[in-house]
Structures are given as structure tokens and as C-alpha cells.
Design a protein around this motif. Structure first.
Motif, PDB file in Angstrom:
ATOM      1  N   MET A 426      17.598 -60.654  51.148  1.00 39.04           N
ATOM      2  CA  MET A 426      17.903 -61.806  51.999  1.00 39.04           C
ATOM      3  C   MET A 426      16.703 -62.191  52.880  1.00 39.04           C
ATOM      4  O   MET A 426      16.482 -61.914  53.996  1.00 39.04           O
ATOM      5  CB  MET A 426      18.882 -61.582  53.116  1.00 39.04           C
ATOM      6  N   ARG A 427      15.691 -62.641  51.978  1.00 39.71           N
ATOM      7  CA  ARG A 427      14.272 -62.877  52.456  1.00 39.71           C
ATOM      8  C   ARG A 427      14.062 -63.940  53.305  1.00 39.71           C
ATOM      9  O   ARG A 427      13.380 -64.033  54.154  1.00 39.71           O
ATOM     10  CB  ARG A 427      13.231 -63.154  50.863  1.00 39.71           C
ATOM     11  N   GLY A 428      15.044 -64.941  53.062  1.00 44.17           N
ATOM     12  CA  GLY A 428      15.058 -66.206  54.301  1.00 44.17           C
ATOM     13  C   GLY A 428      15.338 -65.715  55.625  1.00 44.17           C
ATOM     14  O   GLY A 428      14.483 -66.250  56.606  1.00 44.17           O
ATOM     15  N   LEU A 429      15.944 -64.409  55.935  1.00 42.92           N
ATOM     16  CA  LEU A 429      16.040 -63.984  57.476  1.00 42.92           C
ATOM     17  C   LEU A 429      14.588 -63.496  57.795  1.00 42.92           C
ATOM     18  O   LEU A 429      14.470 -63.714  59.237  1.00 42.92           O
ATOM     19  CB  LEU A 429      17.067 -62.900  57.458  1.00 42.92           C
ATOM     20  N   THR A 430      13.818 -63.301  57.067  1.00 42.85           N
ATOM     21  CA  THR A 430      12.548 -62.798  57.465  1.00 42.85           C
ATOM     22  C   THR A 430      11.445 -63.975  58.198  1.00 42.85           C
ATOM     23  O   THR A 430      10.768 -63.631  58.826  1.00 42.85           O
ATOM     24  CB  THR A 430      11.519 -62.399  56.414  1.00 42.85           C
ATOM     25  N   ASN A 431      12.351 -65.321  58.001  1.00 38.10           N
ATOM     26  CA  ASN A 431      11.310 -66.539  58.736  1.00 38.10           C
ATOM     27  C   ASN A 431      12.176 -66.701  60.073  1.00 38.10           C
ATOM     28  O   ASN A 431      11.618 -67.564  60.746  1.00 38.10           O
ATOM     29  CB  ASN A 431      11.860 -67.526  57.896  1.00 38.10           C
ATOM     30  N   GLY A 432      13.123 -66.036  60.297  1.00 40.02           N
ATOM     31  CA  GLY A 432      13.573 -65.919  61.715  1.00 40.02           C
ATOM     32  C   GLY A 432      12.575 -65.375  62.746  1.00 40.02           C
ATOM     33  O   GLY A 432      11.749 -64.613  62.649  1.00 40.02           O
ATOM     34  N   THR A 433      13.221 -65.698  64.096  1.00 36.08           N
ATOM     35  CA  THR A 433      12.529 -65.156  65.321  1.00 36.08           C
ATOM     36  C   THR A 433      13.375 -64.167  66.175  1.00 36.08           C
ATOM     37  O   THR A 433      14.508 -64.587  66.223  1.00 36.08           O
ATOM     38  CB  THR A 433      11.993 -66.362  66.277  1.00 36.08           C
ATOM     39  N   LEU A 434      12.866 -62.888  66.353  1.00 37.23           N
ATOM     40  CA  LEU A 434      13.662 -61.759  66.849  1.00 37.23           C
ATOM     41  C   LEU A 434      13.963 -62.343  68.420  1.00 37.23           C
ATOM     42  O   LEU A 434      13.144 -62.962  69.232  1.00 37.23           O
ATOM     43  CB  LEU A 434      12.961 -60.562  67.018  1.00 37.23           C
ATOM     44  N   VAL A 435      15.472 -62.424  68.930  1.00 34.48           N
ATOM     45  CA  VAL A 435      15.915 -62.729  70.021  1.00 34.48           C
ATOM     46  C   VAL A 435      16.080 -61.389  70.687  1.00 34.48           C
ATOM     47  O   VAL A 435      15.237 -61.213  71.946  1.00 34.48           O
ATOM     48  CB  VAL A 435      16.963 -63.618  70.148  1.00 34.48           C
ATOM     49  N   LYS A 436      16.762 -60.445  70.224  1.00 37.37           N
ATOM     50  CA  LYS A 436      17.068 -59.238  70.795  1.00 37.37           C
ATOM     51  C   LYS A 436      17.620 -58.300  70.050  1.00 37.37           C
ATOM     52  O   LYS A 436      18.243 -58.762  68.986  1.00 37.37           O
ATOM     53  CB  LYS A 436      18.111 -59.306  71.949  1.00 37.37           C
ATOM     54  N   GLU A 437      17.338 -56.980  70.070  1.00 40.94           N
ATOM     55  CA  GLU A 437      17.770 -55.944  69.302  1.00 40.94           C
ATOM     56  C   GLU A 437      18.496 -54.753  70.340  1.00 40.94           C
ATOM     57  O   GLU A 437      18.138 -54.479  71.209  1.00 40.94           O
ATOM     58  CB  GLU A 437      16.638 -55.276  68.477  1.00 40.94           C
ATOM     59  N   SER A 438      19.709 -54.161  69.620  1.00 38.49           N
ATOM     60  CA  SER A 438      20.201 -53.320  70.327  1.00 38.49           C
ATOM     61  C   SER A 438      19.540 -51.990  70.571  1.00 38.49           C
ATOM     62  O   SER A 438      18.730 -51.595  69.460  1.00 38.49           O
ATOM     63  CB  SER A 438      21.742 -52.886  69.625  1.00 38.49           C
ATOM     64  N   PRO A 439      19.422 -51.650  71.672  1.00 43.74           N
ATOM     65  CA  PRO A 439      18.641 -50.098  71.509  1.00 43.74           C
ATOM     66  C   PRO A 439      19.320 -48.888  70.667  1.00 43.74           C
ATOM     67  O   PRO A 439      18.847 -47.853  70.572  1.00 43.74           O
ATOM     68  CB  PRO A 439      18.545 -49.859  73.099  1.00 43.74           C
ATOM     69  N   ASN A 440      20.637 -48.942  70.338  1.00 44.15           N
ATOM     70  CA  ASN A 440      21.376 -48.121  69.710  1.00 44.15           C
ATOM     71  C   ASN A 440      21.667 -48.257  68.267  1.00 44.15           C
ATOM     72  O   ASN A 440      21.746 -49.368  67.913  1.00 44.15           O
ATOM     73  CB  ASN A 440      22.753 -47.796  70.323  1.00 44.15           C
ATOM     74  N   ALA A 441      21.809 -47.366  67.642  1.00 41.50           N
ATOM     75  CA  ALA A 441      21.826 -47.352  66.147  1.00 41.50           C
ATOM     76  C   ALA A 441      23.320 -47.678  66.032  1.00 41.50           C
ATOM     77  O   ALA A 441      24.204 -47.701  66.936  1.00 41.50           O
ATOM     78  CB  ALA A 441      21.994 -46.018  65.566  1.00 41.50           C
ATOM     79  N   VAL A 442      23.676 -48.636  64.802  1.00 35.98           N
ATOM     80  CA  VAL A 442      24.914 -49.233  64.805  1.00 35.98           C
ATOM     81  C   VAL A 442      26.067 -48.266  64.829  1.00 35.98           C
ATOM     82  O   VAL A 442      26.955 -48.815  65.658  1.00 35.98           O
ATOM     83  CB  VAL A 442      24.938 -49.969  63.147  1.00 35.98           C
ATOM     84  N   PHE A 443      26.004 -47.149  64.221  1.00 35.81           N
ATOM     85  CA  PHE A 443      27.165 -46.314  64.450  1.00 35.81           C
ATOM     86  C   PHE A 443      27.267 -45.838  65.764  1.00 35.81           C
ATOM     87  O   PHE A 443      28.582 -45.623  66.245  1.00 35.81           O
ATOM     88  CB  PHE A 443      26.936 -44.961  63.429  1.00 35.81           C
ATOM     89  N   ASP A 444      26.360 -45.709  66.509  1.00 37.58           N
ATOM     90  CA  ASP A 444      26.569 -45.504  67.946  1.00 37.58           C
ATOM     91  C   ASP A 444      27.241 -46.546  68.848  1.00 37.58           C
ATOM     92  O   ASP A 444      27.913 -46.182  69.561  1.00 37.58           O
ATOM     93  CB  ASP A 444      25.151 -44.995  68.713  1.00 37.58           C
ATOM     94  N   ASP A 445      26.677 -47.766  68.362  1.00 34.10           N
ATOM     95  CA  ASP A 445      27.204 -48.897  69.133  1.00 34.10           C
ATOM     96  C   ASP A 445      28.663 -49.102  68.827  1.00 34.10           C
ATOM     97  O   ASP A 445      29.480 -49.425  69.817  1.00 34.10           O
ATOM     98  CB  ASP A 445      26.576 -50.096  68.782  1.00 34.10           C
ATOM     99  N   LEU A 446      29.253 -48.826  67.503  1.00 34.05           N
ATOM    100  CA  LEU A 446      30.489 -48.853  67.152  1.00 34.05           C
ATOM    101  C   LEU A 446      31.466 -47.796  67.493  1.00 34.05           C
ATOM    102  O   LEU A 446      32.274 -47.951  68.206  1.00 34.05           O
ATOM    103  CB  LEU A 446      30.577 -48.901  65.534  1.00 34.05           C
TER     104      LEU A 446
END
Length: 474
Positions: A426-446
Motif C-alpha cells: 500500500m505504497r500510496g499511504l507512504t505519501n501521507g503525513t503522520l498525525v498521531k500514533e498510539s504509544p501501545n502495540a495494537v494487541f495491548d490497545d485491543l
């Protein structure tokens, strides 16, 4: 629950073959790690010990070997006794320098077998930052160059390519394309795409016997995934170079081998089992029906949850994108455990919010169409064309909250960092700008969502229908 697979059973089969045959070579085609709680808890250490006890002679890298980064990979591979091959990866400028050979030659009864290791392009499939310094060389050109060197200069009688490129990952180069565009390669032992190439079936026989550029037959094999089958190839050394065909069969790894447990291997697994078992009995939620990772419901739930989590860490999120390849297991009917959630989402990914142009998203939807549709939140509906081969599939109508995708608009998208960095192509997503990232791994958030957050005490369920549909013919 499937009553198939299991490393203790696999060891029994391998020992039986070694007891019956004079010259045995055991190879692993990559992705020896990941997908179980053993890797989550112990980072690859267990898998190296097990491969040593199985007596794996030759191994190559899979993409999942890089999941914890190349430094971690180098540390755990120091525990491995196997000879390691990498023909089209230049690893000189990485922590793996000196650990891999471009080819190997084995001699049996006066005959020489050459082996090469062929790997996929890491871009788009291995997380950026996890393979720094690695230089990828073209698959077909490198394989043919190495095979020619082995046959013409080293005088080997047969060349075996161990590969981790997939059987037919169109439009990329896979085992089938390598075989028909090759010279001097006699056998390709593949991995990555989890194809079960069974010579007993008409389709399997056709897929396993391909013809190279010189009109000679190449045997192409693959055993599926999760150690459920073991491939056995028999090469008659006396007929090598005289037109003799290798024999190939798949052996089911099942309960027939339960009475032949290797005590050393069992003791090794038991040393680590307590940590795994404890995670499998920490109950965190329940379902009212089985949710398979091969069906839309679990992917739809996860995609909607990514939208919800993304909206918690950033405002104005429009929709979410997830990947069904990231869901490695399903959930049973009834209660489920922390360990089962980690088994579903074993990768250390992070929910990420990015701003990305509609024109870039259009290319991403085209990529997702090639997989027959992928994870999107409930407010997204897509139709896609299926004209030509799968590599030509493309999204046609893309509706975001009921409105057509606008190429000129900037959308705020919740996803996971693996995809935002171009994973799953999904290379098109690499043209995006980062807004925010969770500090926790996905499995921990879930897990927090299920035990402390909005999902606590609720039955886990998702929309059952596919959010992607095949467009009617024009």
C-alpha cells in the motif's frame, strides 16, 4: 483443534525418514518464527532451539524473521546451528554480515548438490527500519547466475533453490515465474504464500512440474503453513543429469505420530510452555459464535475498532484501513483469552492516524482490490472490477460516508503503522503525513478495550457482510 501439525509429530516423521534413508537433507524455507505466543514471549529463542533439535541443515530468511528488527534477528540467529543461505540479499552492511553464504555444496556418494537461497524484495512487505543496510538483488537474474556458477564452475550435478518469494504473487516474481525463466535449477522448494502443492491432485501435479528456458523440467514444491505437512523429495543420485525425475510427496503431520515423542524436544518445549499456558487462560471476552480470520466478520470488527481507537488519539478521522493478512488466527464461540487475542494480532504494530490525499488513496484501494478486498471501516463501501488476472483487479466505485472518493481532498485515515509505511504494497499511504500514533502495540490497545474500555463486558461481534463487492460488467 485441527489435530494436525505439531513439532513433536514433525520430529517423529523426520527421525523416521533419517532412519530409513542414507542421505537426508532437511531444509527450511523461511518464516520459522512468528504467529505463536512462543515468539511473542521469547523473541525467537524457542524456534532456534527447536530447529537445532530437528536438525535443520539449511535455512533461509522469511520476511517474518525481521519482525523484531534486524538487530534482534542477528542476536537470535547466533543460537542457530543451521547453515544459512542468502543468494540475492547482500547483508555485508547489516548485523547479519558473515552469517549467510551465497550458496552451498553438499556431496553424497560422489554426487554434488548445489543449494541457493532466494528471497523476496523487502520493500512493501517488511516494515521499514527493520532491514536497514540490506541490499536486494533481482530474483531471476541472481538465481540464474548462481545456478550457472554451480553447474559450470563448481560441477554440481543438481541445483536446489530454497525460496521465500511465494508461488505466484502476481505481479511480483514468484516460484512459478522463476522456474519458467530459469536455467540450471532442478528443484525449487518454496515458502511465503502458504500454497499446498499436492502431487496427488491434478492441479498440484501441474503446478509442481514446470518447464524452464531450456525445455527441461523443474520440480516446484511448497507445503502450506504451520507445519501441518512435511514435503519429501527423493532424488536418485545415479540418474542425476540423465533425465531422472525427482519424486515428491506431502506427508500429513497428524496423530499417527503421537506415540513417538522425542524426550529432548518435549523437555525443551516444556521449559517454555508455562508462560504460554498462562496467557491462554486469562479470559478477556466472549463471542456468541466462531469468528474465522478467513471470513469478513472478524476483519470488519477489527477495522471498526481501528477507526474507534484512531478517533481517540486524533480528531476528525474519516475512516480506517486494516489488512486481513494481519489477522493470523480466529476466535472460538464462547470465551476467549489474552493469548488468543495476541495469536490473532501477533505483530508489534501501532494504531496510526495519517492525513493522505484522495489520489494516493485511490492507488491503495486498487492494491486492496487485488486481494479480493481488504479491511475498511463500516462507512466505506467499494466495488471493484475483476477483468483479467488478479493483478489487473481495480477499485471502481469508492464511497466514504456515502460520498465518492475525491482525489483532491485530504482524508484523515486511521490504520496501523505497518500499512502507513507501505506494507502489503500500500505504497500510496507512504505519501501521507503522520498525525498521531498510539504509544501501545495494537494487541495491548485491543486488550485494554476488551478489559477496561468500551468493549468490557460486551459480546465481541462484527458486521458479517463483505464491504467490497464485485462491480457489475459494464
Amino acid at each position: 483443534s485441527r489435530n494436525v501439525g505439531g513439532v513433536l509429530r514433525r520430529k517423529a516423521v523426520i527421525d523416521s525418514i533419517r532412519g530409513a534413508e542414507k542421505n537426508v537433507l532437511l531444509v527450511d524455507a523461511g518464516d520459522a518464527v512468528q504467529g505463536t505466543l512462543y515468539f511473542y514471549l521469547y523473541g525467537g529463542e524457542v524456534e532456534q532451539e527447536i530447529q537445532n533439535i530437528l536438525g535443520v541443515d539449511e535455512r533461509i530468511l522469511g520476511n517474518h524473521e525481521f519482525d523484531n528488527g534486524i538487530d534482534s534477528l542477528a542476536a537470535v540467529l547466533k543460537l542457530s546451528d543451521s547453515e544459512k543461505l542468502a543468494s540475492n540479499y547482500n547483508l555485508d552492511d547489516t548485523p547479519l554480515a558473515g552469517m549467510f553464504k551465497p550458496y552451498s555444496i553438499k556431496e553424497y556418494g560422489g554426487k554434488k548438490i548445489g543449494l541457493i537461497g532466494i528471497n523476496l524484495d523487502p520493500e512493501g512487505i517488511i516494515t521499514k527500519g527493520n532491514y536497514d543496510g540490506l541490499k536486494f538483488e533481482p530474483i531471476i537474474a541472481t538465481a540464474n547466475l548462481m545456478a550457472e556458477k554451480l553447474k559450470k564452475e563448481e560441477g554440481v550435478d543438481a541445483v536446489i533453490a530454497i525460496s521465500h518469494i511465494g508461488y505466484n504473487p502476481a505481479p511480483l516474481v514468484g516460484d512459478s515465474a522463476l522456474a519458467v525463466n530459469s536455467r540450471n535449477i532442478d528443484v525449487i522448494i518454496g515458502g511465503h504464500s502458504h500454497d499446498v502443492i499436492d502431487p496427488k491432485t491434478e492441479q498440484g501435479a501441474a503446478r509442481s512440474r514446470l518447464t524452464n528456458l531450456d525445455g527441461e523440467e523443474v520440480l516446484v514444491v511448497q507445503t502450506g503453513k504451520a507445519g501441518r505437512k512435511l514435503g519429501k523429495i527423493e532424488i536418485n543420485l545415479d540418474s542425476l543429469g540423465l533425465g531422472g525425475r525427482p519424486k515428491y510427496e506431502l506427508i500429513d503431520i497428524d496423530s499417527r505420530y503421537d506415540g513417538k515423542t522425542d524426550p529432548v524436544l518435549k523437555a525443551t518445549i516444556d521449559r517454555y510452555r508455562h508462560g504460554v499456558d498462562s496467557l491462554m487462560t486469562l479470559w478477556v471476552g466472549k463471542t456468541d459464535r466462531e469468528m474465522k480470520n478467513s471470513e469478513p466478520e472478524l476483519l470488519n470488527f477489527f477495522s471498526d475498532w481501528v477507526l474507534e481507537r484512531g478517533s481517540e488519539i486524533a480528531s476528525g478521522v474519516d475512516f480506517s484501513i486494516a489488512n486481513k493478512g494481519g489477522l493470523r488466527d480466529g476466535l472460538p464461540a464462547g470465551k476467549f483469552s489474552k493469548g488468543q487475542i495476541i495469536n490473532i494480532l501477533p505483530f508489534r504494530n501501532y494504531v496510526t492516524v495519517i492525513d493522505v490525499k484522495g489520489s494516493d488513496l485511490r492507488s491503495v484501494f486498487d492494491v486492496m482490490a487485488k486481494t479480493g478486498g481488504n479491511g475498511v471501516s463500516h462507512n466505506v463501501k467499494v466495488t471493484y472490477d475483476t477483468i483479467g488476472g488478479r493483478e489487473n483487479y481495480a477499485a471502481r466505485d469508492i464511497l466514504i460516508s456515502g460520498k465518492p472518493l475525491d482525489d483532491s481532498k485530504t482524508y484523515r485515515v486511521a490504520t496501523i503503522d505497518y500499512l502507513s509505511k507501505g506494507g502489503d504494497y500500500m505504497r500510496g499511504l507512504t505519501n501521507g503525513t503522520l498525525v498521531k500514533e498510539s504509544p501501545n502495540a495494537v494487541f495491548d490497545d485491543l486488550l485494554y478495550y476488551l478489559t477496561e474500555g468500551k468493549g468490557k463486558g460486551k459480546v465481541l461481534e462484527g458486521e458479517r457482510g463483505n464491504r467490497w463487492s464485485v462491480a457489475p460488467a459494464k
